[in-house]
Scaffold this active site. Structure first.
Site, short mmCIF file in Angstrom:
data_model
loop_
_atom_site.label_atom_id
_atom_site.label_comp_id
_atom_site.label_asym_id
_atom_site.label_seq_id
_atom_site.Cartn_x
_atom_site.Cartn_y
_atom_site.Cartn_z
N PHE A 149 44.07 -19.49 161.71
CA PHE A 149 42.77 -19.68 162.38
C PHE A 149 42.85 -19.67 163.90
CE2 PHE A 149 44.09 -24.14 162.65
CZ PHE A 149 43.61 -24.48 163.90
N LYS A 173 44.07 -9.82 155.83
CA LYS A 173 43.36 -10.96 155.25
C LYS A 173 43.35 -12.05 156.32
CE LYS A 173 44.25 -14.76 153.58
NZ LYS A 173 43.21 -15.58 154.23
N GLU A 176 40.15 -17.69 156.49
CA GLU A 176 38.77 -17.87 156.01
C GLU A 176 37.98 -18.82 156.92
OE1 GLU A 176 41.55 -18.96 154.85
OE2 GLU A 176 41.39 -20.61 153.42
N SER A 226 51.09 -22.14 158.80
CA SER A 226 51.89 -23.37 158.77
C SER A 226 53.21 -23.13 158.04
CB SER A 226 51.08 -24.47 158.08
OG SER A 226 50.73 -24.01 156.78
N CYS A 281 50.75 -22.42 168.51
CA CYS A 281 52.12 -22.60 168.01
C CYS A 281 53.09 -22.69 169.16
CB CYS A 281 52.49 -21.47 167.07
SG CYS A 281 52.62 -19.92 167.94
N GLU A 382 54.42 -31.62 163.13
CA GLU A 382 53.49 -30.80 163.91
C GLU A 382 52.10 -31.43 163.81
OE1 GLU A 382 52.32 -26.84 162.47
OE2 GLU A 382 52.39 -26.16 164.55
P1 NAD Z 1 47.61 -22.06 157.19
O1 NAD Z 1 49.03 -22.00 156.76
O2 NAD Z 1 46.74 -23.11 156.62
O3 NAD Z 1 46.86 -20.66 156.86
C1 NAD Z 1 47.38 -19.43 157.31
C2 NAD Z 1 46.91 -18.32 156.38
O4 NAD Z 1 47.46 -18.53 155.07
C3 NAD Z 1 45.39 -18.25 156.19
O5 NAD Z 1 45.01 -16.90 156.12
C4 NAD Z 1 45.17 -18.94 154.84
O6 NAD Z 1 44.05 -18.43 154.15
C5 NAD Z 1 46.43 -18.59 154.08
N1 NAD Z 1 46.84 -19.63 153.13
C6 NAD Z 1 46.67 -20.97 153.25
N2 NAD Z 1 47.23 -21.61 152.20
C7 NAD Z 1 47.75 -20.65 151.40
C8 NAD Z 1 48.48 -20.69 150.18
N3 NAD Z 1 48.76 -21.85 149.57
N4 NAD Z 1 48.87 -19.53 149.64
C9 NAD Z 1 48.62 -18.35 150.26
N5 NAD Z 1 47.94 -18.24 151.42
C10 NAD Z 1 47.52 -19.39 152.00
O7 NAD Z 1 47.63 -22.11 158.80
P2 NAD Z 1 46.41 -22.38 159.78
O8 NAD Z 1 46.02 -23.81 159.69
O9 NAD Z 1 45.39 -21.33 159.64
O10 NAD Z 1 47.14 -22.13 161.18
C11 NAD Z 1 47.82 -23.12 161.90
C12 NAD Z 1 49.30 -23.04 161.68
O11 NAD Z 1 49.78 -21.75 162.06
C13 NAD Z 1 50.07 -24.03 162.53
O12 NAD Z 1 51.09 -24.59 161.76
C14 NAD Z 1 50.65 -23.15 163.64
O13 NAD Z 1 51.83 -23.65 164.24
C15 NAD Z 1 50.91 -21.89 162.91
N6 NAD Z 1 51.01 -20.76 163.81
C16 NAD Z 1 52.23 -20.22 164.02
C17 NAD Z 1 52.37 -19.16 164.89
C18 NAD Z 1 53.71 -18.57 165.16
O14 NAD Z 1 53.77 -17.54 165.81
N7 NAD Z 1 54.79 -19.15 164.68
C19 NAD Z 1 51.25 -18.64 165.54
C20 NAD Z 1 50.00 -19.22 165.29
C21 NAD Z 1 49.89 -20.28 164.41
#
Ligand code: NAD
Length: 489
Positions: A149, A173, A176, A226, A281, A382
């Site tokens: 997000f 994708k 959401e 995450s 991040c 985090e």
């Molecule tokens: P998230 O893991 O909740 O979701 C990321 C994506 O995965 C979304 O598209 C979501 O729909 C999908 N998703 C969620 N749960 C899932 C599951 N069980 N199975 C399959 N797909 C699933 O992350 P978020 O809250 O959207 O983003 C924040 C996180 O992203 C933080 O931990 C941040 O550190 C990390 N982040 C990392 C970087 C990097 O470059 N390392 C960059 C940006 C964000």
């Protein structure tokens, strides 16, 4: 009546026959749109279109493929203001931060325009008598990205331009929670007149992601999100024989040496810790002061936290927006409460505050925790909110030990006037992105985004040459030609 978002499949907008989820503006809690949670059979339809498109697209010469990207760059520049407002409205960050992320995304489109050079192979004449050997790079097929997000435009653009420039087809994708930016991005893509199926958008959450992870025609998955989900996506993609690059969460330490320029350091660390409401991040979330830096930095960062202007990101003068959701606000506030129970002191406490006129928004103000015990959960979890934990070290060796005691390795920074300290830090800190007098060490598009440890699963990172290698497979050709064959046959 809020907007119903569509998928973009086979060159056309399609309404999904699926459940829908509301997308909210985190500054007002008002519903902006309804996003479909696309089911597996619709994802399969998109993958099959992408596969059919790939069979033709892979043979389109690279100099022709990049013409679409030159046009995309132009359309993105033209739509910059509208896209930035959209990002602010669905994600919460300030307008300036939204423009910033768009600039970094566009930079990837520009870099991918160099694909005719970037994807060159190499060759040797006469590896044996009369035998030549070549390595050429070819695309993989259907590729997909699952994105988070916090950067609704930039992160999809870490992958999309390289994937199609190298001759793959690509399905996005998006999160959401922020799907409107992707809808606008694909409205621009629709104007490119790309062959149908080269670029597609499927909205949804876990079920939609799983359908991409399981479909046998999807050859590569790029993921950002995450750490628990990154691990899951990496293992499920690998179990299904796919190539995967999965970027996860972070807990980024910044070391402040006594010889640092304190005014500049405070300004940069405050921007890093509280910018984008700490939802980056590459946010600094632990500041380790060394020796005499402790008192002066503690005071100055507390002032910076207290004076940051919090509000709706489209308003003039606002320096920090809300966090993404009510759940996120509750989680951040409970982690601040937990830190106190572990022995930390909330020197500046951002809980329980609001913004006048935006009382329903998801506000957490900048928070500074002092005396955070190095072994505590607060030091290692985090938080993903505007919370900076302070720790102290006697000397640089102890500071580096604290830096290296964490499981993440996305970024580590040092602020110092000493070349020797900077050099030691660069050599010994366990992180893939290092900042020296820099608070958000975000690699430019032509460098890999080099997370380490639990911040990355895979071997080829996003962006630049790594991106090109990720989206291509090498083919080695050994060939022999005899003089005189043409006469014989
Ligand atoms: P998230 O893991 O909740 O979701 C990321 C994506 O995965 C979304 O598209 C979501 O729909 C999908 N998703 C969620 N749960 C899932 C599951 N069980 N199975 C399959 N797909 C699933 O992350 P978020 O809250 O959207 O983003 C924040 C996180 O992203 C933080 O931990 C941040 O550190 C990390 N982040 C990392 C970087 C990097 O470059 N390392 C960059 C940006 C964000």
């Amino acid at each position: 009546m809020s907007e119903i978002l569509l998928n973009y499949i086979n060159g056309a907008w399609q309404r999904a026959d699926s459940p829908y989820q509301s997308v909210r503006n985190p500054a007002t809690a008002s519903v902006l749109a309804e996003v479909p949670l696309t089911p597996a059979q619709t994802v399969a339809q998109a993958v099959e279109c992408a596969h059919a498109a790939f069979l033709e697209w892979q043979r389109v010469p690279a100099p022709e493929r990049i013409q679409y990207l030159f046009r995309l760059k132009f359309l993105l520049e033209e739509a910059l203001d509208d896209l930035a407002r959209t990002i602010t409205n669905e994600c919460g960050k300030t307008y300036a931060e939204s423009v910033g992320e768009l600039r970094r995304g566009i930079e990837n489109v520009e870099t991918a325009c160099g694909i005719p050079v970037l994807m060159q192979g190499y060759n040797n004449e006469d590896v044996a008598r009369g035998i030549d050997e070549h390595m050429i790079r070819q695309p993989l097929g259907v590729t997909a990205a699952i994105t988070p997000f916090n950067f609704p435009a930039m992160i999809p653009l870490w992958f999309l331009p390289y994937a199609i420039a190298t001759g793959n087809t690509f399905i996005l994708k998006p999160s959401e929670r922020v799907p409107i930016t992707s809808a606008k991005l694909f409205a621009l893509i629709d104007r490119l007149n790309l062959p149908k199926g080269v670029l597609q958008l499927v909205n949804g959450g876990k079920e939609t992601a799983d359908a991409l992870l399981d479909h046998p025609l999807v050859r590569a998955i790029s993921f950002v999100g995450s750490t628990p989900v990154a691990k899951y996506v990496y293992s499920r993609a690998a179990a299904n024989g796919k190539r995967a690059q999965c970027q996860g969460g972070a807990k980024n330490p910044v070391v402040i040496m006594p010889d640092a320029d304190m005014e500049m350091t405070t300004r940069i660390v405050a921007d890093s810790a509280f910018g984008c409401a700490g939802q980056r991040c590459l946010a600094s979330s632990v500041a380790i002061t060394v020796g005499e830096a402790r008192h002066v930095f503690t005071e100055s960062i507390a002032d910076a936290a207290l004076s940051r202007v919090v509000g709706y990101g489209l308003q003039e003068g606002v320096q920090m927006g809300p966090v993404i959701s009510a759940e996120s606000k509750a989680r951040i506030e409970s982690l601040i409460a937990k830190s106190a129970s572990e022995g930390a002191q909330p020197l500046v406490d951002g809980r329980g505050k609001t913004v006048r006129g935006y009382e329903d928004g998801y506000w957490v103000y900048p928070t500074v925790l002092t005396d955070v015990p190095p072994e505590s959960e607060t030091a290692h979890t985090e938080i993903f909110g505007p919370v900076l934990s302070l720790m102290h070290a006697r000397d640089i060796d102890e500071a580096i030990r604290l830096v290296n005691a964490r499981r993440y390795g996305n970024m580590a920074c040092i602020f110092t006037a000493s070349g020797a300290a900077a050099r030691q830090f660069r050599a010994e800190a366990n992180a893939g992105n290092i900042g020296i007098n820099v608070g958000v060490a975000a690699p430019m598009a032509f460098y890999p985004f080099s997370g380490w440890g639990e911040s990355f699963f895979g071997d080829l990172h996003g962006q630049g040459k790594h991106g090109v290698e990720f989206y291509t497979q090498t083919k080695v050709v050994v060939e022999r030609w005899y003089r005189g064959w043409s006469r014989q046959f």
